[in-house]
Design a protein around this motif. Sequence first.
Motif, mmCIF file in Angstrom:
data_model
loop_
_atom_site.group_PDB
_atom_site.id
_atom_site.type_symbol
_atom_site.label_atom_id
_atom_site.label_comp_id
_atom_site.label_asym_id
_atom_site.label_seq_id
_atom_site.Cartn_x
_atom_site.Cartn_y
_atom_site.Cartn_z
ATOM 1 N N PRO A 1 0.951 -1.236 -0.078
ATOM 2 C CA PRO A 1 -0.057 -0.041 -0.102
ATOM 3 C C PRO A 1 0.949 1.353 -0.030
ATOM 4 C CG PRO A 1 -0.535 -1.484 2.032
ATOM 5 C CD PRO A 1 0.525 -1.924 1.292
ATOM 6 N N ILE A 2 0.496 2.373 -0.630
ATOM 7 C CA ILE A 2 0.792 3.580 -0.608
ATOM 8 C C ILE A 2 0.966 4.211 0.906
ATOM 9 C CG2 ILE A 2 0.941 6.024 -1.639
ATOM 10 C CD1 ILE A 2 1.424 3.599 -3.676
ATOM 11 N N THR A 3 1.996 4.555 1.305
ATOM 12 C CA THR A 3 2.168 5.137 2.560
ATOM 13 C C THR A 3 1.991 6.665 2.587
ATOM 14 O OG1 THR A 3 4.703 5.217 2.511
ATOM 15 C CG2 THR A 3 3.608 3.479 3.337
ATOM 16 N N HIS A 4 2.555 7.443 1.276
ATOM 17 C CA HIS A 4 2.288 8.807 1.224
ATOM 18 C C HIS A 4 2.830 9.242 -0.145
ATOM 19 C CE1 HIS A 4 6.840 8.450 2.168
ATOM 20 N NE2 HIS A 4 6.763 10.058 1.552
ATOM 21 N N TYR A 5 2.336 10.504 -0.465
ATOM 22 C CA TYR A 5 2.588 11.079 -1.564
ATOM 23 C C TYR A 5 3.508 12.150 -1.197
ATOM 24 C CZ TYR A 5 -1.240 8.490 -3.770
ATOM 25 O OH TYR A 5 -2.048 7.673 -3.974
ATOM 26 N N THR A 6 4.474 12.827 -2.360
ATOM 27 C CA THR A 6 5.192 14.130 -2.099
ATOM 28 C C THR A 6 4.999 14.776 -3.239
ATOM 29 O OG1 THR A 6 6.751 12.813 -0.975
ATOM 30 C CG2 THR A 6 7.406 15.006 -1.998
ATOM 31 N N LEU A 7 4.445 16.041 -3.368
ATOM 32 C CA LEU A 7 4.351 17.051 -4.401
ATOM 33 C C LEU A 7 5.408 18.046 -3.935
ATOM 34 C CD1 LEU A 7 2.538 18.184 -6.347
ATOM 35 C CD2 LEU A 7 1.253 19.573 -4.609
ATOM 36 N N ALA A 8 6.225 18.412 -4.960
ATOM 37 C CA ALA A 8 7.285 19.244 -4.914
ATOM 38 C C ALA A 8 7.356 20.326 -6.084
ATOM 39 C CB ALA A 8 8.580 18.594 -4.993
ATOM 40 N N CYS A 9 7.818 21.220 -6.287
ATOM 41 C CA CYS A 9 8.406 22.318 -7.231
ATOM 42 C C CYS A 9 9.724 22.884 -6.748
ATOM 43 C CB CYS A 9 7.465 23.318 -7.128
ATOM 44 S SG CYS A 9 7.867 24.545 -8.286
ATOM 45 N N ALA A 10 10.813 22.506 -7.541
ATOM 46 C CA ALA A 10 12.302 22.889 -7.240
ATOM 47 C C ALA A 10 12.356 24.186 -7.364
ATOM 48 C CB ALA A 10 13.312 21.926 -8.202
ATOM 49 N N THR B 1 3.208 33.293 -8.306
ATOM 50 C CA THR B 1 3.390 34.463 -9.044
ATOM 51 C C THR B 1 2.897 34.656 -10.555
ATOM 52 O OG1 THR B 1 5.524 34.862 -7.803
ATOM 53 C CG2 THR B 1 5.264 36.338 -9.890
ATOM 54 N N ASP B 2 2.026 35.515 -10.999
ATOM 55 C CA ASP B 2 1.493 35.497 -12.273
ATOM 56 C C ASP B 2 2.469 35.417 -13.264
ATOM 57 O OD1 ASP B 2 -0.982 35.894 -10.861
ATOM 58 O OD2 ASP B 2 -0.763 38.251 -11.412
ATOM 59 N N LYS B 3 2.137 34.907 -14.629
ATOM 60 C CA LYS B 3 2.959 34.800 -15.813
ATOM 61 C C LYS B 3 4.346 33.881 -15.491
ATOM 62 C CE LYS B 3 0.392 38.693 -17.378
ATOM 63 N NZ LYS B 3 0.235 39.963 -17.776
ATOM 64 N N ILE B 4 4.374 33.205 -14.476
ATOM 65 C CA ILE B 4 5.492 32.513 -14.319
ATOM 66 C C ILE B 4 5.133 30.872 -14.517
ATOM 67 C CG2 ILE B 4 7.194 31.560 -12.488
ATOM 68 C CD1 ILE B 4 7.696 34.340 -13.153
ATOM 69 N N ASN B 5 6.194 30.262 -15.126
ATOM 70 C CA ASN B 5 5.793 28.759 -15.417
ATOM 71 C C ASN B 5 6.455 28.365 -14.384
ATOM 72 O OD1 ASN B 5 4.812 29.109 -18.077
ATOM 73 N ND2 ASN B 5 6.628 29.408 -19.066
ATOM 74 N N TYR B 6 5.762 27.166 -13.928
ATOM 75 C CA TYR B 6 6.184 26.285 -12.730
ATOM 76 C C TYR B 6 6.039 24.715 -13.245
ATOM 77 C CZ TYR B 6 5.390 30.121 -9.698
ATOM 78 O OH TYR B 6 5.303 31.455 -9.301
ATOM 79 N N THR B 7 6.869 23.880 -12.622
ATOM 80 C CA THR B 7 6.825 22.404 -12.860
ATOM 81 C C THR B 7 6.678 21.799 -11.344
ATOM 82 O OG1 THR B 7 8.190 22.482 -14.828
ATOM 83 C CG2 THR B 7 8.068 20.443 -13.408
ATOM 84 N N PHE B 8 5.643 21.215 -11.298
ATOM 85 C CA PHE B 8 5.275 20.216 -9.880
ATOM 86 C C PHE B 8 5.641 18.972 -10.372
ATOM 87 C CE2 PHE B 8 3.511 24.392 -8.846
ATOM 88 C CZ PHE B 8 3.769 24.462 -7.618
ATOM 89 N N THR B 9 6.179 18.133 -9.324
ATOM 90 C CA THR B 9 6.222 16.655 -9.672
ATOM 91 C C THR B 9 5.414 15.960 -8.310
ATOM 92 O OG1 THR B 9 8.328 16.464 -8.107
ATOM 93 C CG2 THR B 9 8.356 16.726 -10.759
ATOM 94 N N LEU B 10 4.922 14.839 -8.584
ATOM 95 C CA LEU B 10 4.214 14.045 -7.650
ATOM 96 C C LEU B 10 4.922 12.656 -7.854
ATOM 97 C CD1 LEU B 10 1.685 13.950 -5.522
ATOM 98 C CD2 LEU B 10 0.515 12.687 -7.504
ATOM 99 N N THR B 11 5.109 12.202 -6.476
ATOM 100 C CA THR B 11 5.577 10.719 -6.277
ATOM 101 C C THR B 11 4.655 10.038 -5.321
ATOM 102 O OG1 THR B 11 7.378 11.448 -4.795
ATOM 103 C CG2 THR B 11 8.003 11.597 -6.929
ATOM 104 N N ALA B 12 4.630 8.844 -5.229
ATOM 105 C CA ALA B 12 4.077 7.733 -4.524
ATOM 106 C C ALA B 12 5.134 7.125 -3.864
ATOM 107 C CB ALA B 12 3.088 7.196 -5.189
ATOM 108 N N THR B 13 4.974 6.916 -2.404
ATOM 109 C CA THR B 13 5.823 6.025 -1.785
ATOM 110 C C THR B 13 5.254 4.867 -1.047
ATOM 111 O OG1 THR B 13 7.476 8.007 -1.484
ATOM 112 C CG2 THR B 13 7.825 6.177 0.035
ATOM 113 N N ASN B 14 6.064 3.869 -0.996
ATOM 114 C CA ASN B 14 5.481 2.651 -0.139
ATOM 115 C C ASN B 14 6.486 1.859 0.490
ATOM 116 O OD1 ASN B 14 6.180 0.937 -2.266
ATOM 117 N ND2 ASN B 14 4.346 0.292 -2.984
#
Length: 87
Positions: free
Chosen positions: A15-24, A45-58
């Motif tokens: 089973p998944i124990t937790h997720y991690t959402l991140a933006c470097a 911030t307006d008009k800024i590009n962002y990359t977010f990542t999501l991982t699942a950990t078990n």
Amino acid sequence: MIFYWRPPTSNGGSPITHYTLACAALSFSVDLSANVATYTKTGLTDKINYTFTLTATNAIGTSPAADTRFGSSNTADRKSTRLNSSH
């Protein structure tokens, strides 16, 4: 920005124990309980590009990162995006 996701279709038998959402770019990372499937990130911030990542950990390990890229706008805190996590 509201992020939402579904549990991975395969968890390797553990089973998944937790997720991690991140933006470097923001030096942002949050661990979320396995029963959580949404997260709201404010203060972008307006008009800024962002990359977010999501991982699942078990007990087996951490999944490859699912990612989404978006450009914020005047309504950045009210948009939503779906992330797909695979394990």
